[in-house]
Design a protein around this motif. Structure first.
Motif, PDB file in Angstrom:
ATOM      1  N   MET A 126       0.828  -1.208   0.000  1.00  0.00           N
ATOM      2  CA  MET A 126       0.000   0.000   0.000  1.00  0.00           C
ATOM      3  C   MET A 126       0.863   1.259   0.000  1.00  0.00           C
ATOM      4  O   MET A 126       0.539   2.250  -0.656  1.00  0.00           O
ATOM      5  CB  MET A 126      -0.932  -0.011   1.216  1.00  0.00           C
ATOM      6  N   LEU A 127       1.980   1.231   0.744  1.00  0.00           N
ATOM      7  CA  LEU A 127       2.870   2.390   0.775  1.00  0.00           C
ATOM      8  C   LEU A 127       3.471   2.659  -0.602  1.00  0.00           C
ATOM      9  O   LEU A 127       3.541   3.811  -1.052  1.00  0.00           O
ATOM     10  CB  LEU A 127       3.989   2.159   1.798  1.00  0.00           C
ATOM     11  N   ALA A 128       3.888   1.579  -1.277  1.00  0.00           N
ATOM     12  CA  ALA A 128       4.493   1.746  -2.605  1.00  0.00           C
ATOM     13  C   ALA A 128       3.485   2.319  -3.589  1.00  0.00           C
ATOM     14  O   ALA A 128       3.796   3.250  -4.339  1.00  0.00           O
ATOM     15  CB  ALA A 128       5.025   0.395  -3.103  1.00  0.00           C
ATOM     16  N   VAL A 129       2.270   1.761  -3.588  1.00  0.00           N
ATOM     17  CA  VAL A 129       1.239   2.251  -4.508  1.00  0.00           C
ATOM     18  C   VAL A 129       0.923   3.712  -4.230  1.00  0.00           C
ATOM     19  O   VAL A 129       0.802   4.531  -5.154  1.00  0.00           O
ATOM     20  CB  VAL A 129      -0.032   1.393  -4.400  1.00  0.00           C
ATOM     21  N   SER A 130       0.785   4.070  -2.943  1.00  0.00           N
ATOM     22  CA  SER A 130       0.434   5.449  -2.602  1.00  0.00           C
ATOM     23  C   SER A 130       1.544   6.427  -3.006  1.00  0.00           C
ATOM     24  O   SER A 130       1.261   7.514  -3.522  1.00  0.00           O
ATOM     25  CB  SER A 130       0.145   5.570  -1.105  1.00  0.00           C
ATOM     26  N   ILE A 131       2.806   6.035  -2.816  1.00  0.00           N
ATOM     27  CA  ILE A 131       3.907   6.925  -3.173  1.00  0.00           C
ATOM     28  C   ILE A 131       4.028   7.048  -4.693  1.00  0.00           C
ATOM     29  O   ILE A 131       4.180   8.153  -5.233  1.00  0.00           O
ATOM     30  CB  ILE A 131       5.234   6.435  -2.562  1.00  0.00           C
TER      31      ILE A 131
ATOM     32  N   ALA B  70       1.691   6.644  -6.885  1.00  0.00           N
ATOM     33  CA  ALA B  70       0.538   7.411  -7.367  1.00  0.00           C
ATOM     34  C   ALA B  70       0.716   8.896  -7.080  1.00  0.00           C
ATOM     35  O   ALA B  70       0.412   9.750  -7.917  1.00  0.00           O
ATOM     36  CB  ALA B  70      -0.738   6.887  -6.718  1.00  0.00           C
ATOM     37  N   THR B  71       1.226   9.211  -5.889  1.00  0.00           N
ATOM     38  CA  THR B  71       1.434  10.616  -5.524  1.00  0.00           C
ATOM     39  C   THR B  71       2.475  11.268  -6.414  1.00  0.00           C
ATOM     40  O   THR B  71       2.299  12.405  -6.873  1.00  0.00           O
ATOM     41  CB  THR B  71       1.861  10.720  -4.055  1.00  0.00           C
ATOM     42  N   VAL B  72       3.570  10.568  -6.653  1.00  0.00           N
ATOM     43  CA  VAL B  72       4.613  11.104  -7.525  1.00  0.00           C
ATOM     44  C   VAL B  72       4.077  11.308  -8.945  1.00  0.00           C
ATOM     45  O   VAL B  72       4.377  12.311  -9.606  1.00  0.00           O
ATOM     46  CB  VAL B  72       5.840  10.168  -7.543  1.00  0.00           C
ATOM     47  N   THR B  73       3.269  10.364  -9.426  1.00  0.00           N
ATOM     48  CA  THR B  73       2.677  10.494 -10.764  1.00  0.00           C
ATOM     49  C   THR B  73       1.792  11.727 -10.848  1.00  0.00           C
ATOM     50  O   THR B  73       1.848  12.494 -11.817  1.00  0.00           O
ATOM     51  CB  THR B  73       1.850   9.238 -11.104  1.00  0.00           C
TER      52      THR B  73
ATOM     53  N   THR C 160      -3.215   8.020 -17.324  1.00  0.00           N
ATOM     54  CA  THR C 160      -2.260   7.739 -16.253  1.00  0.00           C
ATOM     55  C   THR C 160      -2.642   8.462 -14.963  1.00  0.00           C
ATOM     56  O   THR C 160      -2.595   7.887 -13.871  1.00  0.00           O
ATOM     57  CB  THR C 160      -0.846   8.154 -16.680  1.00  0.00           C
ATOM     58  N   LEU C 161      -3.021   9.736 -15.082  1.00  0.00           N
ATOM     59  CA  LEU C 161      -3.413  10.504 -13.902  1.00  0.00           C
ATOM     60  C   LEU C 161      -4.687   9.941 -13.285  1.00  0.00           C
ATOM     61  O   LEU C 161      -4.827   9.892 -12.050  1.00  0.00           O
ATOM     62  CB  LEU C 161      -3.602  11.974 -14.279  1.00  0.00           C
ATOM     63  N   ALA C 162      -5.615   9.514 -14.129  1.00  0.00           N
ATOM     64  CA  ALA C 162      -6.850   8.915 -13.611  1.00  0.00           C
ATOM     65  C   ALA C 162      -6.547   7.630 -12.848  1.00  0.00           C
ATOM     66  O   ALA C 162      -7.096   7.388 -11.762  1.00  0.00           O
ATOM     67  CB  ALA C 162      -7.821   8.644 -14.760  1.00  0.00           C
ATOM     68  N   MET C 163      -5.665   6.801 -13.394  1.00  0.00           N
ATOM     69  CA  MET C 163      -5.306   5.554 -12.720  1.00  0.00           C
ATOM     70  C   MET C 163      -4.556   5.815 -11.410  1.00  0.00           C
ATOM     71  O   MET C 163      -4.719   5.080 -10.430  1.00  0.00           O
ATOM     72  CB  MET C 163      -4.446   4.678 -13.640  1.00  0.00           C
ATOM     73  N   ALA C 164      -3.745   6.874 -11.377  1.00  0.00           N
ATOM     74  CA  ALA C 164      -3.058   7.234 -10.132  1.00  0.00           C
ATOM     75  C   ALA C 164      -4.062   7.645  -9.072  1.00  0.00           C
ATOM     76  O   ALA C 164      -3.941   7.275  -7.890  1.00  0.00           O
ATOM     77  CB  ALA C 164      -2.068   8.370 -10.392  1.00  0.00           C
ATOM     78  N   GLY C 165      -5.090   8.404  -9.486  1.00  0.00           N
ATOM     79  CA  GLY C 165      -6.138   8.784  -8.541  1.00  0.00           C
ATOM     80  C   GLY C 165      -6.907   7.586  -8.036  1.00  0.00           C
ATOM     81  O   GLY C 165      -7.206   7.478  -6.833  1.00  0.00           O
ATOM     82  N   VAL C 166      -7.223   6.653  -8.936  1.00  0.00           N
ATOM     83  CA  VAL C 166      -7.918   5.424  -8.532  1.00  0.00           C
ATOM     84  C   VAL C 166      -7.059   4.624  -7.567  1.00  0.00           C
ATOM     85  O   VAL C 166      -7.545   4.073  -6.577  1.00  0.00           O
ATOM     86  CB  VAL C 166      -8.273   4.579  -9.775  1.00  0.00           C
ATOM     87  N   GLY C 167      -5.755   4.577  -7.849  1.00  0.00           N
ATOM     88  CA  GLY C 167      -4.844   3.843  -6.963  1.00  0.00           C
ATOM     89  C   GLY C 167      -4.846   4.402  -5.553  1.00  0.00           C
ATOM     90  O   GLY C 167      -4.858   3.641  -4.567  1.00  0.00           O
ATOM     91  N   LEU C 168      -4.830   5.723  -5.436  1.00  0.00           N
ATOM     92  CA  LEU C 168      -4.864   6.339  -4.099  1.00  0.00           C
ATOM     93  C   LEU C 168      -6.166   6.018  -3.373  1.00  0.00           C
ATOM     94  O   LEU C 168      -6.169   5.734  -2.163  1.00  0.00           O
ATOM     95  CB  LEU C 168      -4.692   7.857  -4.222  1.00  0.00           C
ATOM     96  N   MET C 169      -7.281   6.045  -4.090  1.00  0.00           N
ATOM     97  CA  MET C 169      -8.569   5.721  -3.468  1.00  0.00           C
ATOM     98  C   MET C 169      -8.599   4.272  -2.989  1.00  0.00           C
ATOM     99  O   MET C 169      -9.107   3.974  -1.901  1.00  0.00           O
ATOM    100  CB  MET C 169      -9.705   5.991  -4.448  1.00  0.00           C
ATOM    101  N   LEU C 170      -8.049   3.363  -3.792  1.00  0.00           N
ATOM    102  CA  LEU C 170      -8.011   1.951  -3.396  1.00  0.00           C
ATOM    103  C   LEU C 170      -7.122   1.740  -2.175  1.00  0.00           C
ATOM    104  O   LEU C 170      -7.419   0.889  -1.320  1.00  0.00           O
ATOM    105  CB  LEU C 170      -7.521   1.101  -4.569  1.00  0.00           C
ATOM    106  N   VAL C 171      -6.026   2.500  -2.076  1.00  0.00           N
ATOM    107  CA  VAL C 171      -5.169   2.400  -0.894  1.00  0.00           C
ATOM    108  C   VAL C 171      -5.933   2.822   0.352  1.00  0.00           C
ATOM    109  O   VAL C 171      -5.841   2.179   1.414  1.00  0.00           O
ATOM    110  CB  VAL C 171      -3.908   3.275  -1.074  1.00  0.00           C
ATOM    111  N   VAL C 172      -6.684   3.906   0.231  1.00  0.00           N
ATOM    112  CA  VAL C 172      -7.479   4.378   1.376  1.00  0.00           C
ATOM    113  C   VAL C 172      -8.500   3.323   1.784  1.00  0.00           C
ATOM    114  O   VAL C 172      -8.667   3.021   2.972  1.00  0.00           O
ATOM    115  CB  VAL C 172      -8.181   5.707   1.028  1.00  0.00           C
TER     116      VAL C 172
END
Length: 248
Positions: A11-16, A18-21, A42-54
């Motif tokens: 989860m930490l890797a995905v969140s970081i 996604a944030t960097v992206t 890519t930006l949409a998928m990064a946003g989805v990734g952050l939501m899934l981490v939460v």
């Protein structure tokens, strides 16, 4: 504490990542890695990734592995440390190293003026206005040089192009003005170049620097037989790296 970090490394890797992206997209630097047409996705998928981490963090359950034997625990521990180390290393490289364009070293290791890259560009009508030629990129001129090597065709056609300096290998008096063409991302980037005739260029021009060159094409002087036509500069200006360094 360390055990919790290891357990949450995914989860930490995905969140970081996604944030960097998202940060790269906000800064307009995402095109240093991918074709602009993929930015929104890519930006949409990064946003989805952050939501899934939460969601994953909010619904996570603690598992009890006391039933595992000591050998399995030891194997899990080694695997956890190795994977965490690799993930941390990749994240540090991504965060610490700033986005940078590909260099002359990459150009030397990849075939320049690939036919597949150049042939995708439209040809230019012989009756096109002279003003049009002043807007052509390095890639466009490379296409013209591939299609027509008659010196008379280039008479009166002015070059005004920006590119990166890369070694030519044909003569000490010649360097290449180079741009990279991206189809998908920086991994598939291919260099396109036009040869520039400038004796003693090493004294004032460094490899990997960016230049704007104004001039015209002329037959190569005696002793340079590898290329029939060379760009002869009338004016050379040093430039900052363009906001969009690649051609698409």
């Amino acid at each position: 504490m360390w055990a919790k970090v290891l357990a949450s490394r995914g989860m930490l890797a995905v969140s970081i990542f996604a944030t960097v992206t998202l940060w790269l997209g906000f800064e307009g630097k995402l095109s240093s890695y991918i074709h602009p047409r993929y930015n929104l996705f890519t930006l949409a998928m990064a946003g989805v990734g952050l939501m899934l981490v939460v969601i994953a963090a909010a619904t996570r359950e603690t598992h009890n592995h006391d039933h595992d034997d000591q050998l399995r625990k030891r194997r899990y521990r080694v695997a956890d440390v190795l994977s965490a180390s690799v993930t941390t290393g990749l994240l540090l490289v991504l965060i610490i190293l700033p986005p940078a364009t590909l260099s002359s070293a990459t150009a030397e290791n990849r075939s320049s003026n690939d036919v597949a890259v150049l042939s995708s560009v439209e040809t230019f009508d012989d009756q096109a206005s002279l003003e049009l030629f002043e807007t052509l990129t390095v890639r466009d001129w490379a296409v013209l040089l591939m299609q027509n090597q008659n010196p008379s065709y280039y008479r009166g056609k002015q070059v005004n192009a920006i590119g990166m300096v890369t070694p030519s290998g044909t003569s000490d008096d010649v360097f290449n003005l180079t741009r990279f063409v991206i189809t998908c991302c920086a991994v598939d980037a291919r260099p396109v170049s036009i040869p520039v005739y400038q004796p003693g260029w090493q004294e004032s021009i460094s490899v990997n620097s960016w230049l704007r060159i104004e001039g015209g094409f002329a037959p190569s002087p005696e002793g340079i037989a590898a290329v029939p036509l060379l760009l002869v500069p009338v004016k050379i200006s040093h430039e900052e790296v363009p906001r969009d360094p690649y051609l698409f």
